[in-house]
Design an enzyme around this catalytic site. Structure first.
Site, PDB file in Angstrom:
ATOM      1  N   TYR A  47      65.793  19.990  10.009  1.00  0.00           N
ATOM      2  CA  TYR A  47      65.157  18.789   9.442  1.00  0.00           C
ATOM      3  C   TYR A  47      65.953  17.562   9.869  1.00  0.00           C
ATOM      4  O   TYR A  47      67.178  17.558   9.771  1.00  0.00           O
ATOM      5  CB  TYR A  47      65.108  18.864   7.913  1.00  0.00           C
ATOM      6  CG  TYR A  47      63.682  18.914   7.422  1.00  0.00           C
ATOM      7  CD1 TYR A  47      62.822  17.859   7.685  1.00  0.00           C
ATOM      8  CD2 TYR A  47      63.189  20.022   6.748  1.00  0.00           C
ATOM      9  CE1 TYR A  47      61.508  17.915   7.279  1.00  0.00           C
ATOM     10  CE2 TYR A  47      61.876  20.079   6.333  1.00  0.00           C
ATOM     11  CZ  TYR A  47      61.035  19.017   6.604  1.00  0.00           C
ATOM     12  OH  TYR A  47      59.726  19.063   6.222  1.00  0.00           O
ATOM     13  N   GLU A  49      64.688  13.914   9.388  1.00  0.00           N
ATOM     14  CA  GLU A  49      63.965  12.651   9.123  1.00  0.00           C
ATOM     15  C   GLU A  49      64.886  11.473   9.398  1.00  0.00           C
ATOM     16  O   GLU A  49      66.053  11.479   8.998  1.00  0.00           O
ATOM     17  CB  GLU A  49      63.469  12.624   7.676  1.00  0.00           C
ATOM     18  CG  GLU A  49      62.271  13.534   7.485  1.00  0.00           C
ATOM     19  CD  GLU A  49      61.740  13.523   6.066  1.00  0.00           C
ATOM     20  OE1 GLU A  49      62.333  12.847   5.201  1.00  0.00           O
ATOM     21  OE2 GLU A  49      60.725  14.195   5.832  1.00  0.00           O
ATOM     22  N   ASP A 193      47.020   2.746  26.483  1.00  0.00           N
ATOM     23  CA  ASP A 193      47.204   4.169  26.211  1.00  0.00           C
ATOM     24  C   ASP A 193      47.128   4.869  27.564  1.00  0.00           C
ATOM     25  O   ASP A 193      46.048   5.001  28.144  1.00  0.00           O
ATOM     26  CB  ASP A 193      46.077   4.643  25.281  1.00  0.00           C
ATOM     27  CG  ASP A 193      46.165   6.130  24.978  1.00  0.00           C
ATOM     28  OD1 ASP A 193      46.910   6.837  25.675  1.00  0.00           O
ATOM     29  OD2 ASP A 193      45.460   6.573  24.049  1.00  0.00           O
ATOM     30  N   THR A 219      50.659  10.617  25.871  1.00  0.00           N
ATOM     31  CA  THR A 219      50.999  11.993  25.550  1.00  0.00           C
ATOM     32  C   THR A 219      52.071  12.416  26.543  1.00  0.00           C
ATOM     33  O   THR A 219      52.335  11.719  27.528  1.00  0.00           O
ATOM     34  CB  THR A 219      49.791  12.936  25.717  1.00  0.00           C
ATOM     35  OG1 THR A 219      49.287  12.780  27.036  1.00  0.00           O
ATOM     36  CG2 THR A 219      48.696  12.627  24.713  1.00  0.00           C
ATOM     37  N   LYS A 222      50.171  15.916  29.655  1.00  0.00           N
ATOM     38  CA  LYS A 222      49.114  15.873  30.672  1.00  0.00           C
ATOM     39  C   LYS A 222      49.788  15.722  32.041  1.00  0.00           C
ATOM     40  O   LYS A 222      50.430  16.662  32.491  1.00  0.00           O
ATOM     41  CB  LYS A 222      48.137  14.739  30.356  1.00  0.00           C
ATOM     42  CG  LYS A 222      47.421  14.929  29.001  1.00  0.00           C
ATOM     43  CD  LYS A 222      46.376  13.859  28.766  1.00  0.00           C
ATOM     44  CE  LYS A 222      45.579  14.107  27.508  1.00  0.00           C
ATOM     45  NZ  LYS A 222      46.119  13.449  26.303  1.00  0.00           N
ATOM     46  N   ARG A 228      53.570  19.583  24.490  1.00  0.00           N
ATOM     47  CA  ARG A 228      52.516  18.851  23.774  1.00  0.00           C
ATOM     48  C   ARG A 228      53.168  17.824  22.834  1.00  0.00           C
ATOM     49  O   ARG A 228      53.994  18.199  21.988  1.00  0.00           O
ATOM     50  CB  ARG A 228      51.714  19.875  22.975  1.00  0.00           C
ATOM     51  CG  ARG A 228      50.416  19.430  22.413  1.00  0.00           C
ATOM     52  CD  ARG A 228      49.548  20.633  22.128  1.00  0.00           C
ATOM     53  NE  ARG A 228      49.062  21.183  23.380  1.00  0.00           N
ATOM     54  CZ  ARG A 228      48.045  20.662  24.085  1.00  0.00           C
ATOM     55  NH1 ARG A 228      47.390  19.611  23.646  1.00  0.00           N
ATOM     56  NH2 ARG A 228      47.683  21.203  25.220  1.00  0.00           N
TER      57      ARG A 228
HETATM   58  N1  DSN Z   1      40.706  13.290  24.922  1.00  0.00           N
HETATM   59  C1  DSN Z   1      41.452  14.455  25.184  1.00  0.00           C
HETATM   60  C2  DSN Z   1      41.375  14.790  26.619  1.00  0.00           C
HETATM   61  O1  DSN Z   1      41.462  13.889  27.445  1.00  0.00           O
HETATM   62  O2  DSN Z   1      41.168  15.944  26.950  1.00  0.00           O
HETATM   63  C3  DSN Z   1      42.811  14.269  24.767  1.00  0.00           C
HETATM   64  O3  DSN Z   1      42.855  13.710  23.500  1.00  0.00           O
END
Ligand code: DSN
Length: 425
Positions: A47, A49, A193, A219, A222, A228
């Protein structure tokens, strides 16, 4: 305790599925084994925080170091002043930015979900559309490119507090400079984003948003090929322009407001095992091999786009600058849903997707999205794209012919044996 064979058998089945198939979901990738090992480590037990050096729990000396390493490496990758590596996902990163910047009812302006945008950019079914007064711009029908003129006129009329750029299904680069000029004119902040193209941006293969956008989220799983998760960055830390205060009434720099928005704003304990894996992935991104990988991603996407267009598939915007493409299947008389279902029977995984100005629902769709980050990690190169597109086309031209699809599946499985995935496992 007895080993849970039920679960581990399923994990092994998933490994075999990943090995045998052609993975074309644009938002997926295969991490390195050391990223997986860091995630599956004792760091999950801790933990923590708070933030490095200022935690609410004892015993954080080691996780402080891995988290600081992740922060420092991410700052180095993008040459930025501030990074927060705690968001559990891209959606959490986005929620934290909204919490830091907006009050309920504030006006936002993002790319419409049905034109390639993301749920968290104001969709009515998401908190971002329920809490905030969300409006949208789209793409130009004839070109499939972001409609900057519509963005500009919407911004002038609506005076949004926040303009959001970035997408889930848009194959072209963004003009961040132009969006910032519009935002400055109407007194808005800009948030990019970059969840999808972050890996290409990291290696300088697409425009960088950092000079022009106040906030950047991503993210990590990807094109960045990490575990993730999500991150938030500021190219340059700045005083918050709306005089937003913390709970003690102090006006704070944006970095502090973002830290507070992630924790305690929307999250509790950070996932220190995932943060350790982020640190490993960020180390990999800093290498020259990762540049070669991203260059190959772009080459593969372009070769795949050409192979589809040679077979008269209609690519939205007529091609791709990044790692993905969106195809309107209406001239082939097949829905996105039917295409997705037929392809998965041949061990080709992709996802149905609405196309701009779609006449079908999000559950059926007229389109399908293909991305190459995962197959590029497997080792496929431009010359392999013809095989992939031929296999897809054969399935889509025979969606009701089970024998033909079974024959493609066999070809796909045989083809993929030459590209190793986790041979150590
Ligand atoms: N929108 C999803 C994708 O691009 O697969 C990810 O959140």
């Amino acid at each position: 305790m007895q080993r849970d064979t039920l679960v581990f058998d399923l994990i092994n089945q998933e490994l075999e599925r990943q090995r045998h198939g052609i993975e074309l979901i644009a938002s997926e990738n295969f991490t390195s084994l050391q990223v997986i090992q860091a995630m599956g480590s004792v760091m999950t037990n801790k933990y923590a925080e708070g933030y490095p050096g200022r935690r609410y729990y004892a015993g954080c000396e080691i996780v402080d170091q891995t988290e600081q390493l992740a922060i420092d490496r991410l700052k180095q990758i993008f040459n930025v002043e501030y990074a927060n590596v705690q968001p559990h996902s891209g959606a959490q990163a986005n929620a934290a930015i909204a919490l830091a910047v907006l009050q309920p009812g504030d006006v936002t302006l993002g790319l419409d979900l049905s034109m390639g945008g993301h749920l968290t950019h104001g969709s009515p079914v998401n908190y971002s559309g329920k809490l905030y007064n969300a409006h949208f711009y789209g793409v130009v029908k004839e070109t499939g490119l972001v409609d900057y003129e519509m963005l500009e006129s919407q911004a002038r009329t609506l005076k949004p507090k926040l303009i959001i750029c970035g997408a889930s299904a848009y194959s072209r680069d963004w003009d961040y400079k132009r969006i910032r000029a519009i935002a400055d004119e109407v007194g808005a902040l800009v948030w990019a984003d970059i969840a999808h193209p972050a890996g290409l941006i990291a290696k300088g293969l697409l425009n960088s948003p950092f000079e022009h956008c106040h906030f950047v989220s991503s993210t990590t799983h990807k094109t960045l090929r990490g575990p993730r998760g999500g991150v938030i960055m500021l190219g340059k830390d700045f005083e918050n322009p709306f005089g937003m205060k913390d709970n003690k009434g102090n006006i704070r720099m944006m970095s502090s407001l973002l830290d507070l928005a992630v924790f305690p704003g929307i999250q509790g304990g950070p996932l220190e095992h995932v943060i350790a894996a982020k640190a490993v992935a960020f180390g990999e991104i800093l290498t020259d091999e990762f540049l070669v990988y991203q260059q190959q991603v772009q080459k593969n996407a372009q070769a795949m786009a050409k192979a589809f267009m040679d077979k008269e598939y209609h690519l939205i915007s007529g091609g791709t600058d990044n790692h993905l493409m969106l195809i309107d299947l209406r001239n082939k008389n097949i829905s996105g849903k039917k295409a997705e279902q037929a392809l998965v029977k041949a061990d080709i995984t992709a996802n149905k997707n609405m196309v701009p100005f779609d006449d079908k629902s999000a559950f059926i769709t007229s389109g399908i999205r293909f991305g190459v980050p995962a197959i590029t990690t497997r080792g496929l190169v431009e010359s392999d794209m013809q095989f992939v597109v031929d296999a897809i086309d054969r399935v889509l031209m025979n969606t009701d012919n089970e024998a033909e699809i079974a024959a493609v599946k066999k070809q796909v499985n045989d083809f993929m044996t030459q590209f190793k995935l986790y041979p150590e496992l």
